[in-house]
Design a protein around this motif. Structure first.
Motif, PDB file in Angstrom:
ATOM      1  N   ARG A 153      68.653  43.976  35.355  1.00  0.00           N
ATOM      2  CA  ARG A 153      68.164  42.596  35.460  1.00  0.00           C
ATOM      3  C   ARG A 153      67.187  42.315  34.321  1.00  0.00           C
ATOM      4  NH1 ARG A 153      64.267  45.013  38.589  1.00  0.00           N
ATOM      5  NH2 ARG A 153      62.187  44.330  37.992  1.00  0.00           N
ATOM      6  N   VAL A 154      67.052  41.031  34.013  1.00  0.00           N
ATOM      7  CA  VAL A 154      66.006  40.524  33.113  1.00  0.00           C
ATOM      8  C   VAL A 154      65.174  39.568  33.939  1.00  0.00           C
ATOM      9  CG1 VAL A 154      65.496  39.185  31.058  1.00  0.00           C
ATOM     10  CG2 VAL A 154      67.428  40.774  31.055  1.00  0.00           C
ATOM     11  N   ASP A 155      63.865  39.823  34.010  1.00  0.00           N
ATOM     12  CA  ASP A 155      63.006  38.998  34.856  1.00  0.00           C
ATOM     13  C   ASP A 155      62.700  37.663  34.190  1.00  0.00           C
ATOM     14  OD1 ASP A 155      62.541  40.862  37.051  1.00  0.00           O
ATOM     15  OD2 ASP A 155      61.546  42.075  35.518  1.00  0.00           O
ATOM     16  N   PRO A 156      62.517  36.603  34.984  1.00  0.00           N
ATOM     17  CA  PRO A 156      62.189  35.298  34.424  1.00  0.00           C
ATOM     18  C   PRO A 156      60.829  35.333  33.751  1.00  0.00           C
ATOM     19  CG  PRO A 156      61.907  35.290  36.794  1.00  0.00           C
ATOM     20  CD  PRO A 156      62.557  36.590  36.441  1.00  0.00           C
ATOM     21  N   VAL A 157      60.698  34.572  32.711  1.00  0.00           N
ATOM     22  CA  VAL A 157      59.461  34.526  31.960  1.00  0.00           C
ATOM     23  C   VAL A 157      58.666  33.270  32.272  1.00  0.00           C
ATOM     24  CG1 VAL A 157      58.512  34.485  29.617  1.00  0.00           C
ATOM     25  CG2 VAL A 157      60.458  35.935  30.143  1.00  0.00           C
ATOM     26  N   GLY A 158      59.196  32.372  33.011  1.00  0.00           N
ATOM     27  CA  GLY A 158      58.571  31.068  33.189  1.00  0.00           C
ATOM     28  C   GLY A 158      57.196  31.077  33.795  1.00  0.00           C
ATOM     29  N   ASP A 159      56.811  32.106  34.577  1.00  0.00           N
ATOM     30  CA  ASP A 159      55.493  32.120  35.203  1.00  0.00           C
ATOM     31  C   ASP A 159      54.744  33.417  34.911  1.00  0.00           C
ATOM     32  OD1 ASP A 159      57.038  33.829  36.627  1.00  0.00           O
ATOM     33  OD2 ASP A 159      56.639  32.960  38.594  1.00  0.00           O
ATOM     34  N   ASN A 160      54.941  33.961  33.731  1.00  0.00           N
ATOM     35  CA  ASN A 160      54.339  35.256  33.411  1.00  0.00           C
ATOM     36  C   ASN A 160      52.825  35.192  33.324  1.00  0.00           C
ATOM     37  OD1 ASN A 160      55.145  38.118  32.536  1.00  0.00           O
ATOM     38  ND2 ASN A 160      53.623  37.545  30.999  1.00  0.00           N
ATOM     39  N   PHE A 161      52.285  34.119  32.742  1.00  0.00           N
ATOM     40  CA  PHE A 161      50.845  34.052  32.504  1.00  0.00           C
ATOM     41  C   PHE A 161      50.123  33.193  33.538  1.00  0.00           C
ATOM     42  CE2 PHE A 161      52.072  34.642  27.803  1.00  0.00           C
ATOM     43  CZ  PHE A 161      52.066  36.016  27.927  1.00  0.00           C
ATOM     44  N   GLN A 162      50.713  32.981  34.701  1.00  0.00           N
ATOM     45  CA  GLN A 162      50.072  32.181  35.732  1.00  0.00           C
ATOM     46  C   GLN A 162      48.795  32.872  36.238  1.00  0.00           C
ATOM     47  OE1 GLN A 162      51.284  29.006  36.437  1.00  0.00           O
ATOM     48  NE2 GLN A 162      52.428  29.664  34.626  1.00  0.00           N
ATOM     49  N   GLU A 163      47.733  32.073  36.337  1.00  0.00           N
ATOM     50  CA  GLU A 163      46.406  32.510  36.793  1.00  0.00           C
ATOM     51  C   GLU A 163      45.704  33.436  35.805  1.00  0.00           C
ATOM     52  OE1 GLU A 163      46.006  33.754  40.839  1.00  0.00           O
ATOM     53  OE2 GLU A 163      47.449  32.289  41.581  1.00  0.00           O
ATOM     54  N   PHE A 164      46.227  33.537  34.577  1.00  0.00           N
ATOM     55  CA  PHE A 164      45.504  34.278  33.547  1.00  0.00           C
ATOM     56  C   PHE A 164      44.217  33.566  33.145  1.00  0.00           C
ATOM     57  CE2 PHE A 164      47.999  37.710  31.198  1.00  0.00           C
ATOM     58  CZ  PHE A 164      48.764  38.031  32.311  1.00  0.00           C
ATOM     59  N   ASP A 165      44.175  32.267  33.357  1.00  0.00           N
ATOM     60  CA  ASP A 165      43.068  31.467  32.837  1.00  0.00           C
ATOM     61  C   ASP A 165      41.715  31.959  33.331  1.00  0.00           C
ATOM     62  OD1 ASP A 165      42.136  29.019  31.365  1.00  0.00           O
ATOM     63  OD2 ASP A 165      41.403  28.529  33.378  1.00  0.00           O
ATOM     64  N   SER A 166      41.615  32.269  34.632  1.00  0.00           N
ATOM     65  CA  SER A 166      40.320  32.692  35.181  1.00  0.00           C
ATOM     66  C   SER A 166      39.826  33.974  34.521  1.00  0.00           C
ATOM     67  CB  SER A 166      40.432  32.880  36.697  1.00  0.00           C
ATOM     68  OG  SER A 166      41.380  33.890  37.011  1.00  0.00           O
ATOM     69  N   GLU A 167      40.731  34.899  34.274  1.00  0.00           N
ATOM     70  CA  GLU A 167      40.334  36.173  33.676  1.00  0.00           C
ATOM     71  C   GLU A 167      39.967  36.000  32.207  1.00  0.00           C
ATOM     72  OE1 GLU A 167      40.422  38.783  36.274  1.00  0.00           O
ATOM     73  OE2 GLU A 167      40.510  36.722  37.000  1.00  0.00           O
ATOM     74  N   ILE A 168      40.693  35.137  31.508  1.00  0.00           N
ATOM     75  CA  ILE A 168      40.400  34.899  30.092  1.00  0.00           C
ATOM     76  C   ILE A 168      39.077  34.166  29.934  1.00  0.00           C
ATOM     77  CG2 ILE A 168      41.181  33.664  28.038  1.00  0.00           C
ATOM     78  CD1 ILE A 168      44.062  34.347  28.926  1.00  0.00           C
ATOM     79  N   VAL A 169      38.839  33.181  30.784  1.00  0.00           N
ATOM     80  CA  VAL A 169      37.572  32.442  30.731  1.00  0.00           C
ATOM     81  C   VAL A 169      36.401  33.376  31.006  1.00  0.00           C
ATOM     82  CG1 VAL A 169      36.194  30.687  31.892  1.00  0.00           C
ATOM     83  CG2 VAL A 169      38.565  30.202  31.282  1.00  0.00           C
ATOM     84  N   TYR A 170      36.543  34.230  32.026  1.00  0.00           N
ATOM     85  CA  TYR A 170      35.494  35.206  32.316  1.00  0.00           C
ATOM     86  C   TYR A 170      35.256  36.112  31.106  1.00  0.00           C
ATOM     87  CZ  TYR A 170      33.123  39.313  34.188  1.00  0.00           C
ATOM     88  OH  TYR A 170      32.237  40.341  34.382  1.00  0.00           O
ATOM     89  N   GLY A 171      36.340  36.579  30.500  1.00  0.00           N
ATOM     90  CA  GLY A 171      36.213  37.481  29.364  1.00  0.00           C
ATOM     91  C   GLY A 171      35.491  36.855  28.196  1.00  0.00           C
ATOM     92  N   VAL A 172      35.829  35.586  27.898  1.00  0.00           N
ATOM     93  CA  VAL A 172      35.177  34.896  26.789  1.00  0.00           C
ATOM     94  C   VAL A 172      33.690  34.709  27.079  1.00  0.00           C
ATOM     95  CG1 VAL A 172      35.061  32.712  25.533  1.00  0.00           C
ATOM     96  CG2 VAL A 172      37.288  33.758  26.022  1.00  0.00           C
ATOM     97  N   ALA A 173      33.365  34.327  28.321  1.00  0.00           N
ATOM     98  CA  ALA A 173      31.973  34.058  28.683  1.00  0.00           C
ATOM     99  C   ALA A 173      31.122  35.327  28.683  1.00  0.00           C
ATOM    100  CB  ALA A 173      31.918  33.393  30.053  1.00  0.00           C
ATOM    101  N   ASN A 174      31.740  36.465  28.964  1.00  0.00           N
ATOM    102  CA  ASN A 174      30.981  37.711  29.105  1.00  0.00           C
ATOM    103  C   ASN A 174      31.266  38.721  28.009  1.00  0.00           C
ATOM    104  OD1 ASN A 174      29.611  37.596  31.995  1.00  0.00           O
ATOM    105  ND2 ASN A 174      31.644  36.700  32.203  1.00  0.00           N
ATOM    106  N   ASN A 175      31.941  38.262  26.939  1.00  0.00           N
ATOM    107  CA  ASN A 175      32.286  39.166  25.827  1.00  0.00           C
ATOM    108  C   ASN A 175      33.078  40.374  26.294  1.00  0.00           C
ATOM    109  OD1 ASN A 175      30.876  37.491  24.022  1.00  0.00           O
ATOM    110  ND2 ASN A 175      28.945  38.562  24.445  1.00  0.00           N
ATOM    111  N   ARG A 176      33.945  40.141  27.269  1.00  0.00           N
ATOM    112  CA  ARG A 176      34.831  41.190  27.785  1.00  0.00           C
ATOM    113  C   ARG A 176      36.257  40.623  27.786  1.00  0.00           C
ATOM    114  NH1 ARG A 176      30.595  43.245  27.128  1.00  0.00           N
ATOM    115  NH2 ARG A 176      29.478  44.736  28.459  1.00  0.00           N
ATOM    116  N   TRP A 177      36.785  40.425  26.594  1.00  0.00           N
ATOM    117  CA  TRP A 177      38.005  39.655  26.418  1.00  0.00           C
ATOM    118  C   TRP A 177      39.250  40.371  26.931  1.00  0.00           C
ATOM    119  CZ3 TRP A 177      34.237  40.460  22.777  1.00  0.00           C
ATOM    120  CH2 TRP A 177      33.491  39.335  22.391  1.00  0.00           C
TER     121      TRP A 177
END
Length: 932
Positions: free
Chosen positions: A293-317
């Protein structure tokens, strides 16, 4: 009637103020200060506390009743990395209350230095200004809390990292050293779950990394064949259905085979004469039918935003690793709709480049998770699944679980789950120390039905003790399995700037791709023994958390009177609460691990002690004795409750090694086995005890001297004036001489503007003072005391009562009728047999007759400033003879013997072997009524 003699040569009864001086036993005294009555046939001067050279005039301020502690370790401290050794070493801790710091004194392995202050704990608990230090030491580490619950202080941990060998941790070997840090079993801060964490970017630019949205593809496999030798050796051709949309470079997941399950980037797609594609793995055997099988890519980065925002704010990217260019880049934002990650500028377009996503070192793990398509080999219950992670610290102590960001994974009946974890490290020691907790040893990933309150089922167990060359550590699906080795990304050699870590020190660790056919029977709950919903797990989680008393009890620690989150998650002061740890997890305090005893009675716990399988839980008014000998808390039970035997604080309780001793308003007690012994009641009057017991401020403290088997009780840790000394063997007591700061006093400061710490029992084997002399080599007591209200006047004192010392003293005999009650006697001569030194000291002897008064410094002198004769070896008996100019006429007589001039005179070293009185009873003389 002929003359007779009355001789006193047994003083072992000690002082007795409960009985009238006329009626006490011949071997008892009505007053005994600065002397000990522990030898039959002698009374001897005690050894007052003495300042320890090199530990005088210290600036560390005292919180009365607290601050002093000692511990012994299997690995010595060193102020230089990698020089600590396996050797039994001992250390003394003195709390500096004003600065919330702990001064550490002891052996420094760097240079075999037995000297004094070490700077190991200079960082302190915080910025609080009135630290009330509460200590416990177990499993090779010291813990210190602030019992004042100052919101500026946090509980901390001090212990060694590494033993005879260095500890591996996510890319490096850590230095073998002692470390102090907040005692927080912190949970991961960043984590995501996604179908794809390593793939080839299908869109993007130098600053965007994207995966083109695709639908899922799947098909069947008919068999596997070996690719012909040559340039493409090491590949396997897979006979399979090839639907529209499947192209070279895609990542497929193979399931249902025996030898080839996993994820592969495919190549060489053929549609004629038969359908097949090629995978980069050595041919083993034709497994026959399987699935891809090949998994769908359409929702791969869902909910990444919270972790990326935290990383940018705390220098833990969040980090994107360019596999082709060997570079690492910060991810600064995500467009979840278009499946694009924004990164720092790459040297080439991300499109078509292989990438891997990682969390920042020390923050957590990422999980790659997909379900099978068309499989009938799994037994997962149908539904959507969510995922969580935790960290594990030294002592196998697990943090709280935190959910991974990302969409839930939908599992159909009989499907299989495929998972792989990504985490990261740093191969540079200094940077690893900065970003990764040195106490960390691993982590776990869990799963459960989305939105449920069910148990978290173990998915992957991880060991982070791995080097950059993948030696050590690993991952596994069960805690009883062997670990599978990590794979690692190569060290990066370029990428983003200002990332905190150097590019070439980055280490990306990936597990193998696991095939998980069913939920594990292991869960967070049964691995730890408590719920994943606990509101608090460790007292280092937040400043202000703490406890007023603690004790190590076998394989657990108990703490009482806490400032902590309750079972509803509300932070509050809980004075009648005792919490305890799971077995052998000495920093883990689940909110629900609460001893349900003694609540809602208007009182609070003040001290805890442990002896012989029993927990002694003291409140201000009561004592609870709890049998905690069972390994399971279900087997614990209340053994006794004693009303009226409470204490003011931990300083009023001491472990003697044989049992527990304490001082309360009602007296001094000793609990050995199941026997409760009142040490004070037989000999101390109620009035005397009420006058002695300091009810203001923190009240009395207690200590134990193992060198003489004696219990010492000060009347107050704040402006105290005296100490009572109880002989455990004979159940007798004497008093210290007065505590003061001027004149003749018993070593320790006392009176206004003075304070003392708790007393601790200390037997030294290597710790030396400023003159290189051993401290308490035969055992004794240590006390830290403040001579005045000004700074820099605190000193550490050592006390051992095993030997005769030089002390001011007072002893008063019974008011003795010499065996002839209500008969006039004439006293002709008094002899005092003694042993002394050649120090040219002297004593005074005074008396009172007929019970009119207790002899004091103004009583009639039989002889004053009487010089003592002796030799340096202190083993030559002599006699002082006193003959009054006129025989003393009396019905009874009591003698008072002191050092010359008493409080203004010089102390003496003395043993009094006997006192003999030559007298004649005047039997025919008529008694007259006496009035005063």
């Amino acid at each position: 009637m002929p003359k007779g003699f009355q001789t006193y040569q047994d003083f072992s009864g000690g002082v007795n103020t409960k009985t009238n001086p006329k009626n006490i036993e011949a071997n008892e005294l009505s007053e005994a200060k600065g002397i000990l009555c522990d030898e039959k046939g002698a009374v001897r001067t005690s050894s007052p506390p003495a300042k320890i050279s090199g530990l005088t005039d210290k600036a560390a301020t005292i919180s009365p009743g607290r601050g002093l502690f000692s511990f012994k370790t299997d690995y010595s401290y060193s102020d230089t990395a990698n020089t600590l050794t396996a050797r039994e070493s001992e250390y003394i801790c003195i709390a500096d209350a004003a600065n919330s710091e702990i001064d550490l004194y002891g052996y420094n392995d760097n240079g075999n230095d037995h000297g004094l202050k070490l700077d190991a704990l200079a960082a302190g608990l915080g910025s609080g200004s009135a630290l009330e230090a509460e200590y416990y030491y177990v499993d090779g580490a010291l813990r210190v809390a602030d019992a004042s619950f100052d919101p500026n202080n946090t509980v901390y941990w001090f212990g060694n990292i590494g033993t005879d060998t260095k500890k591996k941790l996510l890319g490096v070997e850590l230095d073998r050293e002692w470390v102090s840090q907040t005692n927080n079993l912190a949970a991961p801060t960043v984590g995501v779950v996604a179908p794809v964490l390593s793939d080839t970017a299908s869109s993007g630019s130098t600053t965007t990394l994207g995966l083109v949205a695709t639908s899922s593809l799947s098909g069947t496999i008919g068999g596997f064949t070996e690719v012909a030798t040559g340039a493409i050796a090491g590949y396997t051709q897979v006979a399979a259905t090839i639907p529209a949309g499947l192209v070279n470079g895609m990542q497929v997941t193979i399931t249902g085979s025996t030898s080839y399950n996993g994820q592969y980037v495919i190549s060489n797609i053929l549609t004629s004469p038969s359908h097949s594609f090629r995978i980069p793995v050595q041919f083993v055997v034709n497994d026959g039918a399987a699935y891809w099988r090949v998994d769908p890519v359409g929702d791969n980065f869902q909910e990444f935003d919270s972790e990326i925002v935290y990383g940018v704010a705390n220098n833990r990217w969040v980090l994107a690793y360019d596999v082709d260019n060997n570079d690492i880049f910060k991810v600064t934002s995500v467009n979840e709709g278009s499946e694009l990650l924004t990164t720092d500028t790459n040297s080439a377009d991300w499109n078509g480049r292989a990438f891997e996503l990682y969390p920042y070192p020390g923050t957590g793990v990422f999980l790659e998770a997909v379900s099978s398509i068309g499989s009938n080999q799994g037994t997962w219950p149908k539904g959507s699944y969510e995922f969580a992670q935790s960290f594990i610290y030294e002592g196998n102590q697990e943090s709280k679980v935190v959910k991974l960001a990302g969409d839930g994974l939908l599992m159909k009946s009989n499907e299989i789950l495929y998972v792989r974890v990504h985490t990261s490290g740093v191969s540079n020691l200094a940077e690893n120390n900065t970003y990764i907790n040195k106490r960390l040893i691993g982590g776990r990933v869990y799963t459960r039905k989305s939105g449920s309150d069910g148990f978290w089922s173990l998915l992957v167990d991880m060991d982070f003790r791995v080097l950059h060359d993948v030696i050590g550590g690993g991952t596994r699906l069960s805690t009883i399995d062997d670990y599978d080795a990590w794979t690692t990304a190569s060290d990066a050699d370029g990428g983003s700037g200002g990332m905190g870590i150097t590019h070439s020190n980055f280490e990306g660790f990936k597990s193998q791709l696991y095939t998980v056919k069913r939920p594990s029977i292991e869960s967070y709950e049964n691995l730890n023994g408590f719920s994943s919903g606990e509101h608090a797990l460790s007292f280092g989680e937040s400043a202000g958390y703490g406890y007023k008393t603690s004790v190590v009890a076998g394989s657990r620690v108990f703490v009482g009177n806490v400032n902590y989150k309750d079972s509803d998650g509300i932070l509050k002061r809980m004075g009648d609460t005792i919490l305890y740890t799971p077995n052998n997890k000495f920093d883990t305090f689940p909110s629900s691990f609460k001893l349900d005893i003694g609540g809602s009675d208007g009182d609070e716990f003040t001290a805890l002690a442990y002896s012989g399988g029993a927990l002694f839980a003291f409140k201000k008014q009561s004592l609870f004795v709890i049998d905690v000998s069972s390994p399971s808390d279900a087997g614990w039970k209340l053994a006794n409750k004693h009303v009226g035997l409470g204490v003011a604080g931990p300083w009023a309780v001491i472990n003697t090694g044989e049992g527990i001793a304490w001082v309360s308003k009602s007296g001094v007690y000793l609990y050995i086995g199941n026997n409760l012994i009142n040490l004070s009641s037989p000999k101390i009057s109620f009035n005397d005890w009420a006058s002695f017991y300091g009810i203001t401020n923190q009240g009395p403290s207690i200590g134990f001297d193992p060198s003489s088997n004696k219990v010492l009780v000060s009347n107050n840790v704040n402006a105290g004036t005296s100490i009572k000394i109880f002989n455990i063997e004979t159940k007798t007591l004497t008093d210290s001489y007065t505590l003061a700061t001027s004149g003749t006093y018993w070593g320790l400061p006392g009176g206004s503007n003075t304070a003392m710490s708790n007393m601790i029992t200390f037997t030294g084997s290597e710790l030396q003072d400023g003159s290189n002399a051993a401290i308490n080599p035969n055992g004794g007591v240590l006390i830290y005391a403040d001579e005045s209200a000004s700074s820099g006047d605190c000193d550490l004192y050592s006390l051992s009562l095993a030997t005769t010392g030089t002390s001011a003293f007072t002893m008063v005999t019974k008011d003795d009728d010499l065996g002839y009650p209500n008969v006039i006697k004439k006293i002709y001569e008094v002899n005092v047999e003694y042993i002394s030194t050649d120090a040219s000291t002297a004593i005074d002897v005074r008396y009172e007759i007929d019970g009119n008064d207790t002899p004091d410094s103004s009583s009639t002198a039989l002889g004053t400033n009487q010089s003592l004769t002796g030799i340096a070896d202190f083993d030559n008996a002599n006699v002082l003879n006193f003959k009054p100019a006129t025989p003393i006429s009396c019905r009874s007589i009591a003698f008072r013997i002191t050092n010359a001039s008493e409080a203004s005179g010089s102390a003496v070293k003395l043993k009094i072997l006997s006192i003999s009185v030559r007298f004649r009873a005047i039997l025919k003389r008529t008694l007259s009524t006496e009035t005063t």
